[in-house]
Motif scaffolding. Sequence first.
Motif, mmCIF file in Angstrom:
data_model
loop_
_atom_site.group_PDB
_atom_site.id
_atom_site.type_symbol
_atom_site.label_atom_id
_atom_site.label_comp_id
_atom_site.label_asym_id
_atom_site.label_seq_id
_atom_site.Cartn_x
_atom_site.Cartn_y
_atom_site.Cartn_z
ATOM 1 N N VAL A 102 8.333 55.260 -11.812
ATOM 2 C CA VAL A 102 7.113 55.583 -11.788
ATOM 3 C C VAL A 102 6.139 55.909 -13.226
ATOM 4 C CG1 VAL A 102 4.812 55.812 -10.801
ATOM 5 C CG2 VAL A 102 6.808 55.068 -9.120
ATOM 6 N N GLN A 103 7.455 57.265 -13.533
ATOM 7 C CA GLN A 103 6.336 57.496 -14.811
ATOM 8 C C GLN A 103 6.658 57.065 -15.467
ATOM 9 O OE1 GLN A 103 7.537 61.735 -15.389
ATOM 10 N NE2 GLN A 103 5.677 62.287 -16.444
ATOM 11 N N ALA A 104 7.384 56.757 -16.103
ATOM 12 C CA ALA A 104 8.253 55.798 -17.333
ATOM 13 C C ALA A 104 6.968 54.711 -17.091
ATOM 14 C CB ALA A 104 9.002 55.512 -17.272
ATOM 15 N N VAL A 105 6.982 54.369 -16.614
ATOM 16 C CA VAL A 105 6.079 52.776 -16.068
ATOM 17 C C VAL A 105 4.232 53.101 -16.679
ATOM 18 C CG1 VAL A 105 4.614 50.692 -14.795
ATOM 19 C CG2 VAL A 105 6.951 51.734 -14.897
ATOM 20 N N ASP A 106 4.032 54.436 -15.839
ATOM 21 C CA ASP A 106 2.403 54.840 -16.624
ATOM 22 C C ASP A 106 2.646 55.612 -17.420
ATOM 23 O OD1 ASP A 106 2.181 54.435 -13.645
ATOM 24 O OD2 ASP A 106 2.138 55.756 -13.318
ATOM 25 N N ILE A 107 3.549 55.365 -18.170
ATOM 26 C CA ILE A 107 3.227 55.759 -19.796
ATOM 27 C C ILE A 107 2.609 54.666 -20.636
ATOM 28 C CG2 ILE A 107 3.872 57.094 -22.011
ATOM 29 C CD1 ILE A 107 5.367 59.423 -19.297
ATOM 30 N N LYS A 108 3.253 54.011 -19.853
ATOM 31 C CA LYS A 108 3.735 52.623 -20.823
ATOM 32 C C LYS A 108 2.757 51.811 -21.434
ATOM 33 C CE LYS A 108 6.838 48.703 -22.298
ATOM 34 N NZ LYS A 108 7.810 48.871 -22.861
ATOM 35 N N ASP A 109 2.194 51.855 -19.748
ATOM 36 C CA ASP A 109 1.017 51.078 -19.917
ATOM 37 C C ASP A 109 -0.019 51.998 -18.936
ATOM 38 O OD1 ASP A 109 -0.902 48.940 -19.106
ATOM 39 O OD2 ASP A 109 0.010 48.414 -17.612
ATOM 40 N N ARG A 110 -0.755 52.107 -19.852
ATOM 41 C CA ARG A 110 -1.765 52.746 -19.558
ATOM 42 C C ARG A 110 -3.214 53.186 -18.490
ATOM 43 N NH1 ARG A 110 -1.795 56.156 -24.843
ATOM 44 N NH2 ARG A 110 -2.503 54.057 -25.159
ATOM 45 N N TYR A 111 -3.423 51.553 -18.874
ATOM 46 C CA TYR A 111 -4.511 51.110 -18.438
ATOM 47 C C TYR A 111 -4.163 50.936 -17.006
ATOM 48 C CZ TYR A 111 -8.352 47.759 -17.234
ATOM 49 O OH TYR A 111 -8.795 46.349 -16.583
ATOM 50 N N THR A 112 -3.404 50.864 -16.022
ATOM 51 C CA THR A 112 -2.588 50.788 -14.676
ATOM 52 C C THR A 112 -1.949 51.981 -14.808
ATOM 53 O OG1 THR A 112 -0.519 49.561 -14.880
ATOM 54 C CG2 THR A 112 -2.309 48.242 -15.448
ATOM 55 N N GLY A 153 10.614 46.179 -19.550
ATOM 56 C CA GLY A 153 10.746 45.360 -20.387
ATOM 57 C C GLY A 153 10.038 44.486 -21.300
ATOM 58 N N VAL A 154 8.934 45.136 -20.957
ATOM 59 C CA VAL A 154 7.560 43.821 -21.920
ATOM 60 C C VAL A 154 6.901 44.746 -22.853
ATOM 61 C CG1 VAL A 154 5.407 43.331 -22.032
ATOM 62 C CG2 VAL A 154 6.608 42.831 -20.006
ATOM 63 N N PRO A 155 7.363 44.194 -24.657
ATOM 64 C CA PRO A 155 6.522 45.159 -25.333
ATOM 65 C C PRO A 155 5.486 45.825 -25.506
ATOM 66 C CG PRO A 155 7.160 42.605 -26.287
ATOM 67 C CD PRO A 155 7.409 43.194 -24.773
ATOM 68 N N THR A 156 5.610 47.064 -25.604
ATOM 69 C CA THR A 156 4.302 47.683 -25.129
ATOM 70 C C THR A 156 2.646 48.362 -26.070
ATOM 71 O OG1 THR A 156 5.984 49.943 -25.232
ATOM 72 C CG2 THR A 156 3.679 49.992 -25.811
ATOM 73 N N ARG A 157 3.314 46.986 -26.858
ATOM 74 C CA ARG A 157 1.643 47.065 -27.929
ATOM 75 C C ARG A 157 1.293 45.365 -27.397
ATOM 76 N NH1 ARG A 157 3.751 41.844 -30.127
ATOM 77 N NH2 ARG A 157 5.413 40.929 -29.993
ATOM 78 N N ARG A 160 -1.037 47.248 -24.053
ATOM 79 C CA ARG A 160 -1.456 48.270 -24.834
ATOM 80 C C ARG A 160 -2.274 47.324 -25.338
ATOM 81 N NH1 ARG A 160 0.896 53.823 -26.124
ATOM 82 N NH2 ARG A 160 1.887 54.217 -24.194
ATOM 83 N N LYS A 161 -2.314 46.147 -25.816
ATOM 84 C CA LYS A 161 -3.306 45.340 -26.656
ATOM 85 C C LYS A 161 -5.267 45.394 -26.041
ATOM 86 C CE LYS A 161 -3.547 40.630 -29.090
ATOM 87 N NZ LYS A 161 -2.933 39.608 -29.478
ATOM 88 N N GLU A 162 -5.681 45.095 -27.092
ATOM 89 C CA GLU A 162 -6.780 44.882 -27.065
ATOM 90 C C GLU A 162 -8.366 43.856 -27.429
ATOM 91 O OE1 GLU A 162 -9.414 48.098 -27.767
ATOM 92 O OE2 GLU A 162 -8.392 49.595 -27.566
ATOM 93 N N ILE A 173 3.927 39.084 -21.050
ATOM 94 C CA ILE A 173 4.030 39.785 -19.609
ATOM 95 C C ILE A 173 4.074 39.064 -18.193
ATOM 96 C CG2 ILE A 173 1.658 41.084 -18.915
ATOM 97 C CD1 ILE A 173 0.785 41.447 -21.562
ATOM 98 N N GLU A 174 3.917 37.909 -18.087
ATOM 99 C CA GLU A 174 3.903 37.401 -17.073
ATOM 100 C C GLU A 174 5.287 37.344 -16.475
ATOM 101 O OE1 GLU A 174 2.682 33.991 -16.599
ATOM 102 O OE2 GLU A 174 0.257 34.389 -16.571
ATOM 103 N N LEU A 175 6.827 37.877 -17.604
ATOM 104 C CA LEU A 175 7.694 37.956 -17.238
ATOM 105 C C LEU A 175 8.405 39.036 -16.164
ATOM 106 C CD1 LEU A 175 9.969 36.385 -20.528
ATOM 107 C CD2 LEU A 175 10.458 35.442 -17.568
ATOM 108 N N HIS A 176 6.900 40.063 -16.303
ATOM 109 C CA HIS A 176 7.570 41.742 -15.866
ATOM 110 C C HIS A 176 8.217 41.221 -14.276
ATOM 111 C CE1 HIS A 176 3.332 42.033 -14.203
ATOM 112 N NE2 HIS A 176 4.071 43.096 -13.662
ATOM 113 N N PRO A 177 8.009 40.321 -13.497
ATOM 114 C CA PRO A 177 8.765 40.304 -12.735
ATOM 115 C C PRO A 177 9.973 39.889 -12.201
ATOM 116 C CG PRO A 177 6.269 39.418 -11.795
ATOM 117 C CD PRO A 177 6.596 39.938 -13.295
ATOM 118 N N GLU A 178 10.330 39.257 -13.063
ATOM 119 C CA GLU A 178 11.172 38.476 -13.275
ATOM 120 C C GLU A 178 12.803 39.965 -14.267
ATOM 121 O OE1 GLU A 178 14.678 36.263 -13.087
ATOM 122 O OE2 GLU A 178 12.929 36.165 -12.578
ATOM 123 N N TYR A 179 12.063 40.625 -14.620
ATOM 124 C CA TYR A 179 13.043 41.813 -15.481
ATOM 125 C C TYR A 179 13.422 42.994 -13.846
ATOM 126 C CZ TYR A 179 11.714 40.174 -19.696
ATOM 127 O OH TYR A 179 11.528 39.335 -21.397
#
Length: 198
Positions: A102-112, A153-157, A160-162, A173-179
Amino acid sequence: MLLPALATAAVFCAVLTALDGAVRVTAEGQPPRTAWRGLLRGSLGPHLMHGLAGLMTAVLWSGAYGPAAALLVLPPMYLSCWVFAQYHQERAAHRATIRALVQAVDIKDRYTRGHGERVGRASVMIARELGLPEDRTEALRIAGTLHDVGKLGVPTRLLRKEGPLTPQERSLIELHPEYGHESSGASASSGRRGRRGR
């Protein structure tokens, strides 16, 4: 002698259940109608086993074996305590692994950040309202907490893209449930591939 020992162990378990449920209501804020669910059943087995082991020790001690009775009863008791300790250590390691993911996901996607834990808590609340058993509730808590682990499994860029995503970026990004499904070791025997609940 056996019936009084069983009755004493049952009363002891009932008192512990009442106290544990009261702690859940007052300290954790759980609803009273669900706070005591599953507590008695979970404590009855271990306490009855230890109570009967104590009774067996007393009977053997007062019989022909005397103090040697402890040698007949204590090794199996020690073994059972060791098994329970191993179980709790494994469970603690499992929870630590979940926290790390969970911490790894939070670090990768700070928005959520914190989203997974909120979904896990919401899953527990819904499961308790539905009256699901404690083991099923715990499984739903873990699933809710880890439902976005595929973002690793989704590229960080992209995470974090604005600004707006291109259709190709959105499909990645929509592939993340499959990953997440693949990384969780879920059974592939269902035969259903494709995208799962986003």
